[in-house]
Design an enzyme around this catalytic site. Structure first.
Site, short mmCIF file in Angstrom:
data_model
loop_
_atom_site.label_atom_id
_atom_site.label_comp_id
_atom_site.label_asym_id
_atom_site.label_seq_id
_atom_site.Cartn_x
_atom_site.Cartn_y
_atom_site.Cartn_z
CE LYS A 143 -27.54 -50.82 36.46
NZ LYS A 143 -28.07 -50.43 37.76
CG HIS B 116 -31.12 -49.61 33.15
ND1 HIS B 116 -31.20 -48.80 34.29
CD2 HIS B 116 -31.67 -50.83 33.82
CE1 HIS B 116 -31.55 -49.17 35.35
NE2 HIS B 116 -31.75 -50.71 35.13
CE1 TYR C 200 -32.25 -48.78 38.99
CE2 TYR C 200 -30.24 -48.71 40.42
CZ TYR C 200 -31.07 -49.46 39.42
OH TYR C 200 -30.80 -50.75 39.08
CG ASP D 275 -25.67 -51.49 39.95
OD1 ASP D 275 -24.85 -51.92 38.87
OD2 ASP D 275 -26.70 -51.41 40.23
#
Ligand code: NAD
Length: 275
Positions: A75, A108, A50, A45
């Site tokens: 996402k 998200h 990120y 994930d």
């Protein structure tokens, strides 16, 4: 170790246990994800925000694991909501991951102040139709956001990925998910280490009874609640510990005692405020 799968409302299967890479440093991501893949994880994930999709992609390539044995989620970030921006964002993510298709693409956060999540959902439907993702879902959606999406679209989200741990169990969203066939993915399954979960007697007593760690007991509680989880750690020993959940079972009394810990204890952002 075989990880059980959950069948999503579009017929695809998701491994119930994966590995999350929020706050995994970009420079460390390839090595840490390779550790997770070596231990046996097949579900990763990540998210555009990120900033470690490249590292995830390098680990996938280096692992030599056939693509169809992996389940990869990424996402759509808030600033990329909207029709055109979402179409661009999935292409950037696929490029960074070195993949032609992800397994699951999520919005998200709803960011209701932007008021673009319904339009973004329509973009995700098109992205799915174009074969760039197998499944589409949402993250951090409250019931009011889910209802708006459902009223405006024929596609029900396959998952809702929400903050969920013993102090914050999200009854409204889990009930809605149950009624509408939306699988629940629990982010922050260990409460992100932000409250002393591992010292609570409901958890330490079950850990002692099963000769397991408190973290394993909390993760096993999620598995028995039918949540999809992807705990994060940078430490190979903990990554292995978090994968070792399938040869013990909490009793119904132990499970109920942990469920009784609900406190409304959100540790992350408010879905109506994160923008
Ligand atoms: P988490 O609950 O998995 O907690 C991670 C913390 O627990 C780390 O500090 C780690 O050191 C510690 N930990 C992990 N394993 C342990 C063990 N066995 N024993 C003791 N401590 C242990 O929190 P998270 O990383 O925020 O959530 C998991 C994943 O969920 C993320 O990596 C990310 O993929 C996803 N996520 C999504 C959102 C979202 O908005 N959609 C937000 C946060 C996280």
């Amino acid at each position: 170790m075989t990880v059980p799968t959950i069948t999503l409302n579009d017929g695809h299967e998701i491994p119930q246990l994966g590995f999350g890479v929020f706050l995994v440093e970009p420079a460390d991501t390839e090595r840490i994800v390779l550790d997770a893949l070596e231990i046996g994880y097949r579900h990763i994930d990540t998210a555009a925000i990120y900033r470690n999709e490249e590292g995830v992609g390098r680990a996938i390539a280096a692992s030599g694991i056939p693509r169809d044995e992996l389940f990869i989620t990424t996402k759509l970030w808030n600033a990329d909501q909207g029709m055109e921006a979402a179409h661009n964002a999935i292409d950037v993510s696929l490029d960074k991951l070195g993949l032609e298709q992800v397994d699951l693409y999520l919005i998200h956060w709803p960011t209701p102040k932007r008021d673009l999540y319904v339009e973004s959902w329509k973009a995700l439907e098109q992205i799915k139709a174009a074969g760039k993702t197998k499944s589409i879902g949402v993250s951090n959606f409250l019931v009011e956001h889910l209802e708006r999406v459902q009223a405006a679209s024929d596609t029900i989200p396959a998952v809702n990925q929400i903050e969920l741990h013993p102090y914050h169990q999200r009854l409204a969203e889990t009930s809605y998910g149950h009624d509408h066939g939306i699988a629940i993915e629990a982010w922050g399954p260990l409460g992100q280490g932000k409250y002393p979960l591992f010292e609570l007697p409901e958890i330490t007593s079950a850990a002692a009874a099963h000769d397991r760690t408190p973290a394993q007991v909390v993760l096993r509680w999620h598995i028995q609640q039918r949540h999809v989880i992807f705990p994060k750690s940078n430490n190979r020993q903990r990554i292995a510990e978090n994968f070792d959940l399938f040869d013990f079972e909490l009793t119904s009394a132990e499970q109920a005692a942990i469920t009784g810990l609900e406190r409304g204890g959100r540790v992350g952002g408010d879905p109506n405020e994160v923008n």
